[in-house]
Motif scaffolding. Structure first.
Motif, PDB file in Angstrom:
ATOM      1  N   PRO A 122       0.798  -1.232   0.000  1.00 44.42           N
ATOM      2  CA  PRO A 122       0.000   0.000   0.000  1.00 44.42           C
ATOM      3  C   PRO A 122       0.831   1.282   0.000  1.00 44.42           C
ATOM      4  N   TYR A 123       2.143   1.178   0.318  1.00 46.24           N
ATOM      5  CA  TYR A 123       2.985   2.382   0.396  1.00 46.24           C
ATOM      6  C   TYR A 123       3.867   2.553  -0.845  1.00 46.24           C
ATOM      7  N   TYR A 124       3.648   1.725  -1.862  1.00 45.16           N
ATOM      8  CA  TYR A 124       4.549   1.730  -3.022  1.00 45.16           C
ATOM      9  C   TYR A 124       4.675   3.124  -3.645  1.00 45.16           C
ATOM     10  N   ASP A 133      -2.823  -3.883  -4.124  1.00 42.18           N
ATOM     11  CA  ASP A 133      -2.758  -2.420  -4.091  1.00 42.18           C
ATOM     12  C   ASP A 133      -4.018  -1.878  -3.425  1.00 42.18           C
ATOM     13  N   SER A 134      -3.852  -0.737  -2.784  1.00 38.62           N
ATOM     14  CA  SER A 134      -4.980  -0.147  -2.065  1.00 38.62           C
ATOM     15  C   SER A 134      -5.034   1.346  -2.331  1.00 38.62           C
ATOM     16  N   PHE A 135      -6.255   1.892  -2.343  1.00 36.38           N
ATOM     17  CA  PHE A 135      -6.391   3.351  -2.431  1.00 36.38           C
ATOM     18  C   PHE A 135      -6.327   4.014  -1.051  1.00 36.38           C
ATOM     19  N   SER A 136      -6.210   3.173   0.009  1.00 27.27           N
ATOM     20  CA  SER A 136      -6.306   3.726   1.369  1.00 27.27           C
ATOM     21  C   SER A 136      -5.297   4.823   1.652  1.00 27.27           C
ATOM     22  N   LYS A 137      -4.047   4.623   1.225  1.00 23.24           N
ATOM     23  CA  LYS A 137      -3.013   5.602   1.581  1.00 23.24           C
ATOM     24  C   LYS A 137      -2.816   6.631   0.465  1.00 23.24           C
TER      25      LYS A 137
HETATM   26  C1  LIG Z   1       0.999  -3.262   5.186  1.00 19.46           C
HETATM   27  C2  LIG Z   1      -0.436  -2.890   5.249  1.00 19.46           C
HETATM   28  N1  LIG Z   1      -1.321  -3.636   4.582  1.00 19.46           N
HETATM   29  C3  LIG Z   1      -2.626  -3.315   4.587  1.00 19.46           C
HETATM   30  C4  LIG Z   1      -3.100  -2.229   5.296  1.00 19.46           C
HETATM   31  C5  LIG Z   1      -4.560  -1.933   5.283  1.00 19.46           C
HETATM   32  O1  LIG Z   1      -4.923  -1.518   4.019  1.00 19.46           O
HETATM   33  P1  LIG Z   1      -6.438  -1.307   3.577  1.00 19.46           P
HETATM   34  O2  LIG Z   1      -6.915  -0.042   4.197  1.00 19.46           O
HETATM   35  O3  LIG Z   1      -6.345  -1.269   2.107  1.00 19.46           O
HETATM   36  O4  LIG Z   1      -7.235  -2.483   4.061  1.00 19.46           O
HETATM   37  C6  LIG Z   1      -2.209  -1.422   6.005  1.00 19.46           C
HETATM   38  C7  LIG Z   1      -2.714  -0.271   6.759  1.00 19.46           C
HETATM   39  O5  LIG Z   1      -2.343   0.145   7.771  1.00 19.46           O
HETATM   40  C8  LIG Z   1      -0.836  -1.766   5.982  1.00 19.46           C
HETATM   41  O6  LIG Z   1       0.071  -1.036   6.628  1.00 19.46           O
END
Ligand SMILES: Cc1ncc(COP(=O)(O)O)c(C=O)c1O
Length: 497
Positions: free
Chosen positions: A246-248, A289-293
């Protein structure tokens, strides 16, 4: 062609190797539900009376409008408005009715189309039959990716310190994490090799779950050489790699002593370390991959990239749990990416984030050097949101209550950071002969004006513990320490981030 046309093997690249035999037994044979098999691909003449599908004329949402921040390099006259309507004016994304209606487990067509193009641009996968599927973010994707290869009683390799959300996923599924050593670049390839070569556990090691960039909690980012070595080791031992990344797109490079914010143009010039997906010639990496960050966490949207036959199984898992992420959310993201920003605006947005985090990291590290000299050591992170600090509690280190007392002292001083313990797989930090104490500071959220006060307060808390070495018995009476686990639960946001 189906509306969500999968990626087509357009190149001369080889197909992914077949790892079907590594799936848990009941997933080895791909079976569409008989109901879905009959209902799929209805012809135009067919009167569809099969599904419990509501009539869209009853949907009360008539229009959804959103205002989107536009990027500096786009024409800023553009006002960034997007509108989802029943009659779609712009053909590139679905109408509101389509977004609100049931759909299959792969995700909305326009959402997947953009992410397929973007994945090609960012990672250029090296085998032909890769594709993407929509996800509800990486926490859910971890559970699903792991469940392809592991079931109750099985083992999976994880980094020695890892994301607690992944650990609770494993605990819930009764899958046992097997820790592998890390250094300041993440997993140590020789340690991974030795672990696999000497493995005599009750189930074979089929997969490794890792966080290669801005690792949570250690902040470590694997260099390209390290990634190549890990990939080669995975090939040697036939491991699937679950790349939780998620931090890529929050890579910001080496430390700068200036506190000026780097420009977006500078960030554009700075190359990202290639992903494990981009090195994957076999099709053994499942990339999450995530849009979260990079957009917002509670959009609850992301995407998974893997060989198509793996995505077919993930589609089944989606269809038996969430169906797919909210169509409305996908529609907003898709509209924003496809029509408001386009790929260029999206990349600008990512570069803007990288510049912002770079400035935060630079300032936080400068402040930590100033206020924690002699009390904490750390490796400067080049990506992500975390500074992972080894805390020197001096003579108090040998005291078993030192960490809970430190956390209590931090609370009193008015600063909170996450203790290392909930991230630690296997032994407790303090159970080793020379106890090691870690804190993870996240520098993404707090106002930058608060960095110096936070670190000063931490320094005071550390000093107060170092200055109060109590014999074990006395300390229990005087400080009434609560357990590290209980404190950790209070401190880590939602227990998992
Ligand atoms: C390594 C890692 N994976 C997954 C997540 C959670 O991601 P998501 O919000 O996409 O579920 C986090 C969030 O803190 C994370 O640090």
């Amino acid at each position: 062609m189906s509306p969500n046309a999968p990626n087509v093997a357009a190149s001369s690249q080889p197909q992914a190797i077949d790892l079907t035999h590594m799936f848990i037994p009941h997933l080895r044979k791909h079976q569409k539900s008989p109901f879905k098999a009959v209902m799929g691909n209805p012809t135009l003449e067919m009167i569809n009376m099969a599904g419990g599908v509501p009539n869209p004329s009853t949907f009360p949402l008539l229009q959804i409008q959103a205002k989107v921040r536009t990027s500096p390099s786009l024409n800023s006259e553009q006002d960034g408005m997007l509108s989802l309507e029943h009659t779609q004016l712009n053909g590139s994304t679905e109408s509101l009715n389509e977004l609100l209606q049931y759909n299959d487990g792969r995700g909305m067509a326009s959402y997947c189309r953009f992410l397929r193009q973007f994945t090609q641009t960012a990672h250029s996968p090296k085998y032909a039959d890769w594709d993407v599927i929509a996800s509800c973010g990486n926490t859910d994707s971890i559970a699903k990716a792991v469940s392809l290869f592991c079931q109750q009683g099985d083992h999976i390799i994880v980094e020695k310190y890892t994301f607690p959300g992944a650990l609770s996923n494993l605990e819930f599924a009764k899958i046992k994490p097997v820790p592998v050593s890390m250094d300041n670049e993440g997993v140590v390839p020789e340690a991974l090799d030795a672990l696999c070569s000497g493995w005599s556990g009750s189930s074979p090691l089929r997969a490794i779950y890792l966080i290669p960039t801005g690792q949570n909690p250690t902040g470590a980012t694997m260099s390209l050489e390290r990634r190549k070595a890990i990939y080669a080791t995975a090939q040697k031992h036939n491991l699937v790699i679950i790349e939780d990344d998620p931090y890529y797109f929050l890579q910001y490079g080496p430390m700068q002593d200036s506190t000026d914010k780097p420009s977006v143009a500078d960030m554009r010039k700075q190359l990202l370390v290639p992903s494990l997906l981009s090195l994957d010639t076999d099709g053994r990496v499942i990339r999450l991959d995530s849009f979260s960050k990079i957009l917002a966490p509670n959009l609850r949207c992301g995407w998974i990239t893997a060989p198509q036959y793996m995505l077919d199984r993930l589609q089944i898992l989606n269809e038996s749990t969430i169906l797919q992420p909210s169509g409305l959310t996908q529609g907003v993201i898709s509209r924003m990416l496809n029509d408001v920003w386009g790929i260029k605006g999206w990349i600008d947005h990512l570069c803007t984030l990288r510049a912002d985090y770079a400035a935060r990291r630079n300032l936080f590290v400068q402040m930590a050097r100033e206020h924690l000299a002699g009390m904490a050591t750390f490796t400067v992170p080049t990506a992500g949101m975390f500074l992972w600090m080894k805390i020197d509690l001096g003579a108090a280190s040998a005291d078993s209550t030192a960490m809970p007392r430190l956390l209590e002292a931090m609370k009193k001083c008015g600063v909170m950071m996450a203790p290392g313990m909930p991230f630690n797989v296997g032994t407790d930090d303090t159970a080793t002969s020379v106890p090691e104490y870690y804190l993870r500071a996240a520098f993404a959220l707090a106002d930058t004006d608060m960095f110096a006060p936070a670190l000063k307060r931490l320094g005071q808390a550390i000093a107060s513990i170092r200055d109060s070495v109590l014999p074990d018995k006395q300390s229990a009476v005087h400080t009434k320490p609560i357990s590290t686990t209980a404190l950790a639960a209070q401190i880590t946001v939602n227990g998992s981030n």
